[in-house]
Design an enzyme around this catalytic site. Structure first.
Site, PDB file in Angstrom:
ATOM      1  N   LYS A  10       0.831  -1.209   0.000  1.00 48.96           N
ATOM      2  CA  LYS A  10       0.000   0.000   0.000  1.00 48.96           C
ATOM      3  C   LYS A  10       0.868   1.263   0.000  1.00 48.96           C
ATOM      4  CE  LYS A  10      -3.950  -2.201   2.369  1.00 48.96           C
ATOM      5  NZ  LYS A  10      -4.882  -2.090   3.529  1.00 48.96           N
ATOM      6  N   TYR A  50     -12.617  -1.912  -3.257  1.00 47.37           N
ATOM      7  CA  TYR A  50     -13.100  -2.079  -1.882  1.00 47.37           C
ATOM      8  C   TYR A  50     -14.622  -1.988  -1.780  1.00 47.37           C
ATOM      9  CZ  TYR A  50      -8.489  -2.131   0.414  1.00 47.37           C
ATOM     10  OH  TYR A  50      -7.235  -2.477   0.865  1.00 47.37           O
ATOM     11  N   PHE A  58     -15.283   3.578   7.587  1.00 45.54           N
ATOM     12  CA  PHE A  58     -13.922   3.927   7.173  1.00 45.54           C
ATOM     13  C   PHE A  58     -13.748   3.913   5.656  1.00 45.54           C
ATOM     14  CE2 PHE A  58     -13.901  -0.665   8.260  1.00 45.54           C
ATOM     15  CZ  PHE A  58     -13.446  -1.218   7.067  1.00 45.54           C
ATOM     16  N   ARG A  86      -1.889 -14.314   4.068  1.00 49.99           N
ATOM     17  CA  ARG A  86      -2.588 -13.722   5.218  1.00 49.99           C
ATOM     18  C   ARG A  86      -1.764 -13.928   6.489  1.00 49.99           C
ATOM     19  NH1 ARG A  86      -6.945 -10.230   4.267  1.00 49.99           N
ATOM     20  NH2 ARG A  86      -7.198 -10.487   6.505  1.00 49.99           N
ATOM     21  N   ARG A 103       2.725  -6.577   8.885  1.00 48.65           N
ATOM     22  CA  ARG A 103       2.007  -5.452   9.501  1.00 48.65           C
ATOM     23  C   ARG A 103       2.620  -5.063  10.845  1.00 48.65           C
ATOM     24  NH1 ARG A 103      -4.066  -7.225   7.487  1.00 48.65           N
ATOM     25  NH2 ARG A 103      -4.207  -5.749   5.760  1.00 48.65           N
ATOM     26  N   ASN A 113      -1.921   0.094   7.099  1.00 46.76           N
ATOM     27  CA  ASN A 113      -1.382  -1.181   7.570  1.00 46.76           C
ATOM     28  C   ASN A 113      -0.533  -1.914   6.519  1.00 46.76           C
ATOM     29  OD1 ASN A 113      -3.431  -1.948   5.915  1.00 46.76           O
ATOM     30  ND2 ASN A 113      -4.611  -3.037   7.450  1.00 46.76           N
ATOM     31  N   HIS A 116      -2.069  -5.434   1.518  1.00 52.09           N
ATOM     32  CA  HIS A 116      -3.360  -6.089   1.293  1.00 52.09           C
ATOM     33  C   HIS A 116      -3.103  -7.523   0.860  1.00 52.09           C
ATOM     34  CE1 HIS A 116      -7.410  -6.944  -0.178  1.00 52.09           C
ATOM     35  NE2 HIS A 116      -6.800  -7.558  -1.182  1.00 52.09           N
ATOM     36  N   GLU A 127     -10.188 -10.211  -7.327  1.00 54.19           N
ATOM     37  CA  GLU A 127      -9.156  -9.174  -7.173  1.00 54.19           C
ATOM     38  C   GLU A 127      -8.045  -9.296  -8.217  1.00 54.19           C
ATOM     39  OE1 GLU A 127      -9.803  -8.352  -2.387  1.00 54.19           O
ATOM     40  OE2 GLU A 127      -7.971  -9.380  -3.034  1.00 54.19           O
TER      41      GLU A 127
END
Ligand code: ADP
Ligand code: MG
Length: 139
Positions: A10, A50, A58, A86, A103, A113, A116, A127
């Site tokens: 990110k 998203y 948010f 993950r 993270r 964070n 993704h 995605e």
């Protein structure tokens, strides 16, 4: 079973100059980047990506963040790539992320964070296809 997952370094992590560290973690874990692009998302691109979070408080702030600078968007391939990524990432909130995770190392807070990762086979399919055509993926 070899799988593909979508990963994003990110804008916060790109700004912190930790792309190399994150890529190193993927490669060491057996997750091979098979497609990548450095891109600054437009607002509609971030909102579409998203869309599942549209009703969340948010959402607006998240989209502003994701458009704030370039991200490294990529497809990772490897055994159990979705779950493995993950695990490498750690919990959404860096304060709650396990030691040794991306993270924990590079996240600032629950919004900024660092990375993704797709969370299921269905999400990964959507995605990956959202950002890449078949011709752009070297599997
Ligand atoms: P994950 O990225 O771990 O799958 P989610 O899918 O729940 O987490 O949320 C997507 C992204 O939205 C998060 O990575 C984070 O950047 C942001 N986010 C999630 N929860 C919050 C929150 N409570 N406040 C601000 N931003 C959030
Ligand atoms: Mg998610």
């Amino acid at each position: 079973m070899s799988e593909r997952t979508l990963a994003i370094i990110k804008p916060d992590a790109v700004k912190k100059n930790v792309m190399g560290d994150v890529l190193n973690r993927y490669e060491k874990a057996g997750l091979k980047p098979v497609a990548m692009k450095l891109m600054q998302m437009s607002r509609p691109t971030a909102e579409g990506f998203y869309a599942v979070h549209k009703a969340r408080p948010f959402f607006d702030s998240l989209c502003t963040f994701m458009c704030s600078g370039p991200s490294l968007v990529m497809v990772l391939q490897g055994d159990n790539a979705i779950k493995k990524n993950r695990e490498l990432m750690g919990a959404t909130d860096p304060a709650k992320a396990e030691p040794g995770t991306i993270r924990k190392a590079h996240g600032t807070n629950i919004e900024f964070n660092a990375v993704h990762g797709s969370d299921s086979p269905e999400t990964a399919k959507f995605e990956v296809g959202y950002f890449f055509s078949g011709m752009e993926i070297f599997g």
